[in-house]
Motif scaffolding. Sequence first.
Motif, PDB file in Angstrom:
ATOM      1  N   ILE A   1      -5.161   1.673  -8.069  1.00 49.87           N
ATOM      2  CA  ILE A   1      -5.770   0.346  -8.001  1.00 49.87           C
ATOM      3  C   ILE A   1      -4.938  -0.568  -7.112  1.00 49.87           C
ATOM      4  O   ILE A   1      -5.475  -1.318  -6.281  1.00 49.87           O
ATOM      5  N   MET A   2      -3.620  -0.508  -7.260  1.00 50.06           N
ATOM      6  CA  MET A   2      -2.734  -1.344  -6.460  1.00 50.06           C
ATOM      7  C   MET A   2      -2.918  -1.071  -4.964  1.00 50.06           C
ATOM      8  O   MET A   2      -2.934  -2.006  -4.142  1.00 50.06           O
ATOM      9  N   ALA A   3      -3.074   0.190  -4.586  1.00 53.92           N
ATOM     10  CA  ALA A   3      -3.244   0.538  -3.176  1.00 53.92           C
ATOM     11  C   ALA A   3      -4.516  -0.075  -2.608  1.00 53.92           C
ATOM     12  O   ALA A   3      -4.522  -0.630  -1.497  1.00 53.92           O
TER      13      ALA A   3
ATOM     14  N   SER B   1       4.118   6.040  -5.038  1.00 56.92           N
ATOM     15  CA  SER B   1       4.263   6.035  -6.498  1.00 56.92           C
ATOM     16  C   SER B   1       3.165   6.871  -7.135  1.00 56.92           C
ATOM     17  O   SER B   1       3.409   7.617  -8.097  1.00 56.92           O
ATOM     18  N   ASN B   2       1.960   6.753  -6.617  1.00 53.42           N
ATOM     19  CA  ASN B   2       0.838   7.544  -7.111  1.00 53.42           C
ATOM     20  C   ASN B   2       1.112   9.034  -6.937  1.00 53.42           C
ATOM     21  O   ASN B   2       0.896   9.843  -7.847  1.00 53.42           O
ATOM     22  N   LEU B   3       1.622   9.422  -5.769  1.00 55.90           N
ATOM     23  CA  LEU B   3       1.958  10.815  -5.506  1.00 55.90           C
ATOM     24  C   LEU B   3       3.031  11.319  -6.470  1.00 55.90           C
ATOM     25  O   LEU B   3       2.942  12.425  -7.007  1.00 55.90           O
ATOM     26  N   HIS B   4       4.035  10.480  -6.709  1.00 51.81           N
ATOM     27  CA  HIS B   4       5.125  10.865  -7.616  1.00 51.81           C
ATOM     28  C   HIS B   4       4.587  11.154  -9.015  1.00 51.81           C
ATOM     29  O   HIS B   4       4.991  12.145  -9.653  1.00 51.81           O
ATOM     30  N   THR B   5       3.684  10.317  -9.503  1.00 51.15           N
ATOM     31  CA  THR B   5       3.150  10.532 -10.851  1.00 51.15           C
ATOM     32  C   THR B   5       2.272  11.783 -10.894  1.00 51.15           C
ATOM     33  O   THR B   5       2.268  12.501 -11.896  1.00 51.15           O
ATOM     34  N   HIS B   6       1.536  12.068  -9.828  1.00 50.67           N
ATOM     35  CA  HIS B   6       0.724  13.288  -9.794  1.00 50.67           C
ATOM     36  C   HIS B   6       1.603  14.528  -9.873  1.00 50.67           C
ATOM     37  O   HIS B   6       1.276  15.499 -10.572  1.00 50.67           O
ATOM     38  N   ILE B   7       2.706  14.512  -9.162  1.00 54.32           N
ATOM     39  CA  ILE B   7       3.624  15.648  -9.194  1.00 54.32           C
ATOM     40  C   ILE B   7       4.247  15.785 -10.584  1.00 54.32           C
ATOM     41  O   ILE B   7       4.421  16.897 -11.107  1.00 54.32           O
ATOM     42  N   ASN B   8       4.564  14.655 -11.200  1.00 51.67           N
ATOM     43  CA  ASN B   8       5.123  14.662 -12.550  1.00 51.67           C
ATOM     44  C   ASN B   8       4.150  15.300 -13.536  1.00 51.67           C
ATOM     45  O   ASN B   8       4.529  16.149 -14.356  1.00 51.67           O
ATOM     46  N   VAL B   9       2.871  14.924 -13.438  1.00 47.81           N
ATOM     47  CA  VAL B   9       1.852  15.480 -14.334  1.00 47.81           C
ATOM     48  C   VAL B   9       1.682  16.979 -14.085  1.00 47.81           C
ATOM     49  O   VAL B   9       1.535  17.768 -15.030  1.00 47.81           O
ATOM     50  N   ARG B  10       1.710  17.380 -12.834  1.00 49.82           N
ATOM     51  CA  ARG B  10       1.585  18.807 -12.495  1.00 49.82           C
ATOM     52  C   ARG B  10       2.672  19.613 -13.177  1.00 49.82           C
ATOM     53  O   ARG B  10       2.417  20.703 -13.717  1.00 49.82           O
ATOM     54  N   ASN B  11       3.878  19.089 -13.190  1.00 49.37           N
ATOM     55  CA  ASN B  11       5.006  19.825 -13.746  1.00 49.37           C
ATOM     56  C   ASN B  11       4.943  19.952 -15.270  1.00 49.37           C
ATOM     57  O   ASN B  11       5.687  20.742 -15.859  1.00 49.37           O
ATOM     58  N   LEU B  12       4.065  19.169 -15.893  1.00 47.34           N
ATOM     59  CA  LEU B  12       3.913  19.257 -17.344  1.00 47.34           C
ATOM     60  C   LEU B  12       3.051  20.446 -17.754  1.00 47.34           C
ATOM     61  O   LEU B  12       3.092  20.871 -18.907  1.00 47.34           O
ATOM     62  N   ARG B  13       2.236  20.951 -16.825  1.00 37.29           N
ATOM     63  CA  ARG B  13       1.289  22.011 -17.168  1.00 37.29           C
ATOM     64  C   ARG B  13       1.585  23.267 -16.366  1.00 37.29           C
ATOM     65  O   ARG B  13       1.331  23.307 -15.154  1.00 37.29           O
TER      66      ARG B  13
ATOM     67  N   TRP C   1       0.833  -1.201   0.000  1.00 36.56           N
ATOM     68  CA  TRP C   1       0.000   0.000   0.000  1.00 36.56           C
ATOM     69  C   TRP C   1       0.875   1.260   0.000  1.00 36.56           C
ATOM     70  O   TRP C   1       0.633   2.200  -0.760  1.00 36.56           O
ATOM     71  N   LEU C   2       1.903   1.280   0.845  1.00 35.16           N
ATOM     72  CA  LEU C   2       2.778   2.444   0.945  1.00 35.16           C
ATOM     73  C   LEU C   2       3.526   2.694  -0.359  1.00 35.16           C
ATOM     74  O   LEU C   2       3.640   3.834  -0.826  1.00 35.16           O
ATOM     75  N   PHE C   3       4.032   1.618  -0.967  1.00 34.82           N
ATOM     76  CA  PHE C   3       4.708   1.736  -2.260  1.00 34.82           C
ATOM     77  C   PHE C   3       3.768   2.330  -3.304  1.00 34.82           C
ATOM     78  O   PHE C   3       4.143   3.242  -4.056  1.00 34.82           O
ATOM     79  N   ALA C   4       2.527   1.830  -3.344  1.00 37.33           N
ATOM     80  CA  ALA C   4       1.559   2.304  -4.340  1.00 37.33           C
ATOM     81  C   ALA C   4       1.185   3.764  -4.102  1.00 37.33           C
ATOM     82  O   ALA C   4       1.084   4.547  -5.049  1.00 37.33           O
ATOM     83  N   GLU C   5       0.997   4.139  -2.844  1.00 35.65           N
ATOM     84  CA  GLU C   5       0.606   5.515  -2.539  1.00 35.65           C
ATOM     85  C   GLU C   5       1.725   6.505  -2.883  1.00 35.65           C
ATOM     86  O   GLU C   5       1.469   7.576  -3.450  1.00 35.65           O
TER      87      GLU C   5
END
Length: 312
Positions: free
Chosen positions: A256-258, A217-229, A211-215
Amino acid sequence: MVQVSVVPAGRVALARGLPITLSFDDKAAEDVTIGDVKSSLTAKFPRFYAARQKITIKGEKKALDDEATLAVAGIQDGGELAVKDLGPQINWRTVFLIEYAGPLLIHPLFYHFPRFWYGRPVPHSMLQKVVYALVLLHFVKRELETIFVHRFSHGTMPFMNIFKNSGHYWVLSGVLLAGAVYSPIYNLHSGHILGSVRNNPKFIGACTALWLFAELSNLHTHINVRNLRPAGTRQRAIPQGYGFELVSYPNYFFEIMAWVSIAAMTGSYTAWLFVAVSAYTMTVWALKKHKTYKKDFKDYPKNRKAIFPFLL
């Protein structure tokens, strides 16, 4: 100066003065945007705010982007546009805050007041304590991401949709999940728990680690997407980096993994139902958006899947 006529597309109760001719002094069609047209309509009809307006070329259904100029839309001096009333709108950020607030309110009510729901006290098992903590942390994270991380390509959505959207979280991951997991079936002295893997610290620890790994990782991808816009824009780019080399929407995959980790930990049919409904919904979203990526970017990675690595 450029003038443009705006006619109603259907009933527009908040702008009974339509059709109307708008004049833009000292501007040409190349300088006036659809956003300017909306602002001018709001100035004429204050209750008809911009988010309620759908501007189209007369006779067409596709909405024109706020950033598009009249010239780009094919409208010259004396041209004609149509406006449709989209009805009451609500800010997307507010929508998310309301959605995620549901479980944050509902889980404590079931966890701390079992006598009201089950008619007797429920001495909490290690499983119940861990699930309670993970669910609250998940939705606190979602609230903080909504406030500090997410940038929205669309400002608002129809107000009535808030009830449909909130139902998914308030009912499935709220009332149903909390009502099942904090019930006497999973309590400290339950035969369903004692002697089972659900009372094994190593099993619960392994699920928590997933769960911790998934959460994270999810946060990391959200930050990545934010930096694109860049802030205040709708700019889009091909996402790269952690997770994105395999799928277009790793944030959905990690989400989903979480929840799979929580469902596996509890074995609750309700938890698995929430996983199934969420996974289906996010898969539909991912496939649709993945198709748009491939359409908008000719150099989009051909081997990248939509949501599940190597599969879909």
